[in-house]
Write a protein that holds these residues in place. Structure first.
Motif, PDB file in Angstrom:
ATOM      1  N   LEU A 106      -6.969  -7.155  -4.624  1.00 41.13           N
ATOM      2  CA  LEU A 106      -8.316  -6.676  -4.318  1.00 41.13           C
ATOM      3  C   LEU A 106      -9.024  -7.802  -3.581  1.00 41.13           C
ATOM      4  O   LEU A 106      -9.329  -8.856  -4.157  1.00 41.13           O
ATOM      5  N   GLY A 107      -9.231  -7.611  -2.292  1.00 39.33           N
ATOM      6  CA  GLY A 107      -9.887  -8.600  -1.456  1.00 39.33           C
ATOM      7  C   GLY A 107     -11.232  -8.102  -0.974  1.00 39.33           C
ATOM      8  O   GLY A 107     -11.453  -6.891  -0.879  1.00 39.33           O
ATOM      9  N   THR A 108     -12.120  -9.019  -0.651  1.00 38.40           N
ATOM     10  CA  THR A 108     -13.473  -8.648  -0.253  1.00 38.40           C
ATOM     11  C   THR A 108     -13.718  -8.935   1.224  1.00 38.40           C
ATOM     12  O   THR A 108     -12.978  -9.676   1.874  1.00 38.40           O
ATOM     13  N   LYS A 109     -14.794  -8.343   1.705  1.00 41.96           N
ATOM     14  CA  LYS A 109     -15.295  -8.615   3.049  1.00 41.96           C
ATOM     15  C   LYS A 109     -16.815  -8.562   2.955  1.00 41.96           C
ATOM     16  O   LYS A 109     -17.381  -7.550   2.531  1.00 41.96           O
ATOM     17  N   GLY A 110     -17.451  -9.682   3.285  1.00 42.57           N
ATOM     18  CA  GLY A 110     -18.908  -9.731   3.215  1.00 42.57           C
ATOM     19  C   GLY A 110     -19.442 -10.269   1.907  1.00 42.57           C
ATOM     20  O   GLY A 110     -20.619 -10.069   1.591  1.00 42.57           O
ATOM     21  N   SER A 111     -18.613 -11.002   1.156  1.00 38.38           N
ATOM     22  CA  SER A 111     -19.016 -11.464  -0.175  1.00 38.38           C
ATOM     23  C   SER A 111     -19.704 -12.820  -0.171  1.00 38.38           C
ATOM     24  O   SER A 111     -20.018 -13.359  -1.234  1.00 38.38           O
ATOM     25  N   LEU A 173     -17.677  -5.135   0.920  1.00 39.36           N
ATOM     26  CA  LEU A 173     -16.580  -4.177   0.869  1.00 39.36           C
ATOM     27  C   LEU A 173     -15.440  -4.779   0.058  1.00 39.36           C
ATOM     28  O   LEU A 173     -15.183  -5.989   0.109  1.00 39.36           O
ATOM     29  N   VAL A 174     -14.755  -3.923  -0.702  1.00 44.89           N
ATOM     30  CA  VAL A 174     -13.547  -4.327  -1.410  1.00 44.89           C
ATOM     31  C   VAL A 174     -12.404  -3.463  -0.911  1.00 44.89           C
ATOM     32  O   VAL A 174     -12.523  -2.236  -0.850  1.00 44.89           O
ATOM     33  N   ARG A 175     -11.311  -4.106  -0.526  1.00 42.86           N
ATOM     34  CA  ARG A 175     -10.138  -3.374  -0.053  1.00 42.86           C
ATOM     35  C   ARG A 175      -8.959  -3.615  -0.995  1.00 42.86           C
ATOM     36  O   ARG A 175      -8.811  -4.690  -1.580  1.00 42.86           O
ATOM     37  N   LEU A 176      -8.146  -2.588  -1.126  1.00 41.97           N
ATOM     38  CA  LEU A 176      -6.933  -2.641  -1.934  1.00 41.97           C
ATOM     39  C   LEU A 176      -5.759  -2.797  -0.991  1.00 41.97           C
ATOM     40  O   LEU A 176      -5.547  -1.954  -0.115  1.00 41.97           O
ATOM     41  N   HIS A 244      -5.864  -1.340  17.202  1.00 41.13           N
ATOM     42  CA  HIS A 244      -6.446  -2.233  16.197  1.00 41.13           C
ATOM     43  C   HIS A 244      -7.530  -3.115  16.785  1.00 41.13           C
ATOM     44  O   HIS A 244      -8.594  -3.279  16.203  1.00 41.13           O
ATOM     45  N   GLY A 245      -7.244  -3.707  17.922  1.00 39.53           N
ATOM     46  CA  GLY A 245      -8.252  -4.500  18.614  1.00 39.53           C
ATOM     47  C   GLY A 245      -8.081  -5.994  18.479  1.00 39.53           C
ATOM     48  O   GLY A 245      -8.363  -6.734  19.424  1.00 39.53           O
ATOM     49  N   VAL A 246      -7.632  -6.478  17.295  1.00 44.25           N
ATOM     50  CA  VAL A 246      -7.552  -7.928  17.087  1.00 44.25           C
ATOM     51  C   VAL A 246      -6.282  -8.244  16.290  1.00 44.25           C
ATOM     52  O   VAL A 246      -6.340  -8.528  15.089  1.00 44.25           O
ATOM     53  N   LEU A 247      -5.160  -8.230  16.959  1.00 43.05           N
ATOM     54  CA  LEU A 247      -3.876  -8.457  16.292  1.00 43.05           C
ATOM     55  C   LEU A 247      -3.504  -9.935  16.306  1.00 43.05           C
ATOM     56  O   LEU A 247      -2.403 -10.322  16.721  1.00 43.05           O
ATOM     57  N   GLY A 256       3.579  -5.959   6.334  1.00 46.50           N
ATOM     58  CA  GLY A 256       3.526  -4.975   7.407  1.00 46.50           C
ATOM     59  C   GLY A 256       2.464  -3.924   7.214  1.00 46.50           C
ATOM     60  O   GLY A 256       2.479  -2.892   7.887  1.00 46.50           O
ATOM     61  N   GLU A 257       1.519  -4.187   6.348  1.00 46.17           N
ATOM     62  CA  GLU A 257       0.419  -3.258   6.105  1.00 46.17           C
ATOM     63  C   GLU A 257      -0.743  -3.621   7.024  1.00 46.17           C
ATOM     64  O   GLU A 257      -1.195  -4.764   7.051  1.00 46.17           O
ATOM     65  N   SER A 258      -1.234  -2.660   7.771  1.00 43.59           N
ATOM     66  CA  SER A 258      -2.364  -2.895   8.670  1.00 43.59           C
ATOM     67  C   SER A 258      -3.644  -3.082   7.862  1.00 43.59           C
ATOM     68  O   SER A 258      -3.860  -2.416   6.853  1.00 43.59           O
ATOM     69  N   PHE A 259      -4.505  -4.005   8.317  1.00 44.53           N
ATOM     70  CA  PHE A 259      -5.763  -4.222   7.606  1.00 44.53           C
ATOM     71  C   PHE A 259      -6.776  -4.911   8.517  1.00 44.53           C
ATOM     72  O   PHE A 259      -6.455  -5.302   9.628  1.00 44.53           O
ATOM     73  N   ASP A 260      -7.986  -5.019   8.038  1.00 42.97           N
ATOM     74  CA  ASP A 260      -9.092  -5.736   8.682  1.00 42.97           C
ATOM     75  C   ASP A 260      -9.488  -5.071  10.001  1.00 42.97           C
ATOM     76  O   ASP A 260      -9.055  -5.457  11.079  1.00 42.97           O
ATOM     77  N   TYR A 261     -10.374  -4.078   9.883  1.00 44.46           N
ATOM     78  CA  TYR A 261     -10.721  -3.239  11.023  1.00 44.46           C
ATOM     79  C   TYR A 261     -12.112  -3.577  11.552  1.00 44.46           C
ATOM     80  O   TYR A 261     -13.121  -3.223  10.958  1.00 44.46           O
ATOM     81  N   GLY A 262     -12.108  -4.286  12.686  1.00 42.30           N
ATOM     82  CA  GLY A 262     -13.356  -4.608  13.360  1.00 42.30           C
ATOM     83  C   GLY A 262     -13.542  -3.681  14.546  1.00 42.30           C
ATOM     84  O   GLY A 262     -13.923  -2.521  14.386  1.00 42.30           O
ATOM     85  N   PRO A 263     -13.230  -4.141  15.761  1.00 43.17           N
ATOM     86  CA  PRO A 263     -13.473  -3.313  16.957  1.00 43.17           C
ATOM     87  C   PRO A 263     -12.332  -2.343  17.256  1.00 43.17           C
ATOM     88  O   PRO A 263     -11.755  -2.344  18.338  1.00 43.17           O
ATOM     89  N   TYR A 264     -11.974  -1.514  16.287  1.00 41.01           N
ATOM     90  CA  TYR A 264     -10.878  -0.570  16.507  1.00 41.01           C
ATOM     91  C   TYR A 264     -11.349   0.648  17.290  1.00 41.01           C
ATOM     92  O   TYR A 264     -12.541   0.930  17.414  1.00 41.01           O
ATOM     93  N   ARG A 265     -10.389   1.387  17.792  1.00 37.89           N
ATOM     94  CA  ARG A 265     -10.640   2.695  18.409  1.00 37.89           C
ATOM     95  C   ARG A 265      -9.423   3.589  18.170  1.00 37.89           C
ATOM     96  O   ARG A 265      -8.294   3.094  18.045  1.00 37.89           O
ATOM     97  N   PHE A 266      -9.646   4.885  18.147  1.00 34.39           N
ATOM     98  CA  PHE A 266      -8.563   5.852  18.258  1.00 34.39           C
ATOM     99  C   PHE A 266      -8.559   6.342  19.699  1.00 34.39           C
ATOM    100  O   PHE A 266      -9.541   6.912  20.177  1.00 34.39           O
ATOM    101  N   ALA A 267      -7.462   6.083  20.393  1.00 31.16           N
ATOM    102  CA  ALA A 267      -7.363   6.448  21.800  1.00 31.16           C
ATOM    103  C   ALA A 267      -7.460   7.964  21.945  1.00 31.16           C
ATOM    104  O   ALA A 267      -6.885   8.716  21.165  1.00 31.16           O
ATOM    105  N   GLN A 268      -8.169   8.395  22.959  1.00 28.95           N
ATOM    106  CA  GLN A 268      -8.319   9.829  23.199  1.00 28.95           C
ATOM    107  C   GLN A 268      -7.221  10.380  24.101  1.00 28.95           C
ATOM    108  O   GLN A 268      -6.965  11.582  24.120  1.00 28.95           O
ATOM    109  N   THR A 269      -6.563   9.503  24.849  1.00 27.28           N
ATOM    110  CA  THR A 269      -5.391   9.872  25.646  1.00 27.28           C
ATOM    111  C   THR A 269      -4.363   8.760  25.501  1.00 27.28           C
ATOM    112  O   THR A 269      -4.675   7.663  25.027  1.00 27.28           O
ATOM    113  N   TRP A 270      -3.136   9.038  25.937  1.00 31.13           N
ATOM    114  CA  TRP A 270      -2.088   8.012  25.879  1.00 31.13           C
ATOM    115  C   TRP A 270      -2.244   7.103  27.101  1.00 31.13           C
ATOM    116  O   TRP A 270      -1.574   7.245  28.116  1.00 31.13           O
ATOM    117  N   ASP A 271      -3.168   6.158  26.971  1.00 32.03           N
ATOM    118  CA  ASP A 271      -3.504   5.241  28.057  1.00 32.03           C
ATOM    119  C   ASP A 271      -3.092   3.838  27.638  1.00 32.03           C
ATOM    120  O   ASP A 271      -3.775   3.208  26.827  1.00 32.03           O
TER     121      ASP A 271
END
Length: 453
Positions: A106-111, A173-176, A244-247, A256-271
């Motif tokens: 259990l890790g925090t962000k903003g603590s 925020l607390v993330r598992l 992800h934005g910041v790998l 191999g678990e993705s985490f820490d989401y700042g300037p992410y986006r879901f692409a609207q096309t395969w660009d």
């Protein structure tokens, strides 16, 4: 599931972390509690008051860590090595086992600030917390191995941020997560020439996350796991249309678990050139370069392990990344399409045709996956010659499951475009109206059930 506390991190010794304390926030207003995730670790029975005491005030969970720990690490940030990193606005609050017997953090962000905050204030905006909830919920629904947002508590402070209207509201925020050990954790020990620390961390990771206790060559074994996980992570993000934005290597988890989401986006096309971070001027972490970025990061991990192992012992696994990625991407795309795999050659050909078609046509991704679920077309608009190869190839595939969930009869797919995220936040910022946020989380989870079926 009964709560099963752990404090395994202490086996690494005090040179790996710094004991810290959470900020005493002016307020603690519960904004999000993920009982679905909490159930998997035996904490869903907490009252709201108990929840806030643990995840807003950070009263210790009995049997786990008595004091929060800010982990130490280095890392490459946009491929520039930075030795001045570490948990600067978060800490490891607790460890425990989940309902699969896995060691979880259990890790925090903003603590609040830590010895590694540098010039930062150690805080998180409420908007950033809301965005991370949506990211983790969407990725989980799409089958991506991701951290899960367990809790968001608004903290009553006004924050100044240069890249958004300020002052703005604050949150913790607390993330598992299935480990917060990062590639940068190994890089730091290598930079310090701490051979004993590298050996201890490698043993810790292999024993606690991969069940490997007596590997003949532990460093080659670790790289083998890292290559497999990085290839799988890259493939999953591509199939999800996620950027992800910041790998950076300090943002890559050893499991191999993705985490820490700042300037992410879901692409609207395969660009392939689409980027999420406005400051990624070179497109280093653009949508199409994410597999390359994760491979480069594995090479940096291998570079750190060369303090302990010759390159010749690490190269065999490193050289398999391309093949493992292609195999993982094929499986991820067919799973997203919802069809039953046939044979490796046919499956790979379909996956290649699918990517070529999506890139050439710039078809809307959310609509495309929705329309073609199960490999059968449910809407017009795919009759041009640019779709012929895909239509012909997918015709030989059977649906993996019946499309009988009510979601598949909806008028449109559930997506997460940036405009919708901004609209959800505007309602919260303007009128403290959380209804759109609550509805979106419910809609994403409903989609996840439909896709899992």
């Amino acid at each position: 599931m009964n709560f099963a506390p752990r404090r395994t991190i202490l086996d690494l010794g005090s040179s790996f972390y710094d004991p810290v304390a959470a900020t005493d926030f002016p307020q603690t207003i519960l904004r999000f509690r993920n009982d679905r995730a909490a159930e998997s670790i035996g904490l869903d029975g907490l009252s709201d008051a108990e929840w806030v005491a643990h995840f807003g005030r950070f009263a210790p969970l009995e049997g786990s860590l008595e004091t929060p720990l800010a982990l130490r690490y280095h890392g490459h940030q946009f491929r520039v090595y930075n030795p001045d990193l570490g948990d600067g606005r978060g800490f490891l609050f607790a460890q425990l086992a989940d309902d699969r017997g896995r060691l979880m953090d259990l890790g925090t962000k903003g603590s609040g600030t830590t010895p590694w905050s540098r010039a930062g204030d150690g805080r998180l905006t409420l908007k950033g917390a809301m965005r991370e909830v949506l990211a983790t919920e969407m990725l989980e629904a799409l089958g991506v191995d991701t951290s899960r947002t367990l809790s968001v508590v608004e903290t009553g402070e006004e924050l100044d941020r240069g890249d958004e209207p300020s002052p703005t509201r604050s949150a913790v925020l607390v993330r598992l997560s299935h480990s917060h050990v990062r590639y940068g954790s190994f890089q730091r020990l290598a930079a310090l020439s701490d051979s004993a620390g590298l050996a201890r961390l490698t043993t810790y990771v292999l024993a606690n996350y991969f069940g490997t206790v007596d590997a003949p060559d532990p460093y080659a074994a670790l790289i083998g796991h890292a290559v497999t996980n990085a290839a799988r992570q890259a493939a999953a993000m591509m199939a999800a249309g996620f950027v992800h934005g910041v790998l950076n290597t300090d943002n890559i988890n050893i499991t191999g678990e993705s985490f820490d989401y700042g300037p992410y986006r879901f692409a609207q096309t395969w660009d392939p050139d689409f980027t999420a971070a406005y400051f990624d001027h070179r497109g280093l972490y653009s949508f199409g370069r994410q597999p390359e970025a994760l491979q480069w990061n594995v090479f940096q991990l291998a570079g750190a392990l060369r303090v302990m192992a010759p390159l010749e012992s690490l190269k065999p696994a490193l050289e398999t990344y391309g093949e493992r990625y292609t195999t993982a991407l094929t499986a991820a795309l067919l799973k997203r399409l919802g069809v039953v795999p046939r044979d490796p050659a046919s499956d790979r050909a379909l996956a290649e045709t699918l990517v070529t078609t999506l890139e050439a046509t710039r078809a809307g991704l959310d609509k495309f996956w929705f329309d073609w679920r199960g490999g059968k077309r449910r809407a017009p608009g795919y009759d041009g010659p640019e779709f012929d190869a895909f239509v012909k190839g997918v015709g030989d595939y059977a649906p993996a499951a019946p499309r009988d969930h009510p979601y598949w009869s909806d008028a449109a797919a559930c997506g997460l475009p940036i405009g919708e995220i901004e609209a959800i936040w505007e309602r919260i910022a303007a009128a403290d109206d959380w209804s759109a946020f609550i509805a979106k989380v419910a809609a994403i989870r409903r989609m996840g059930v439909a896709m899992a079926g």
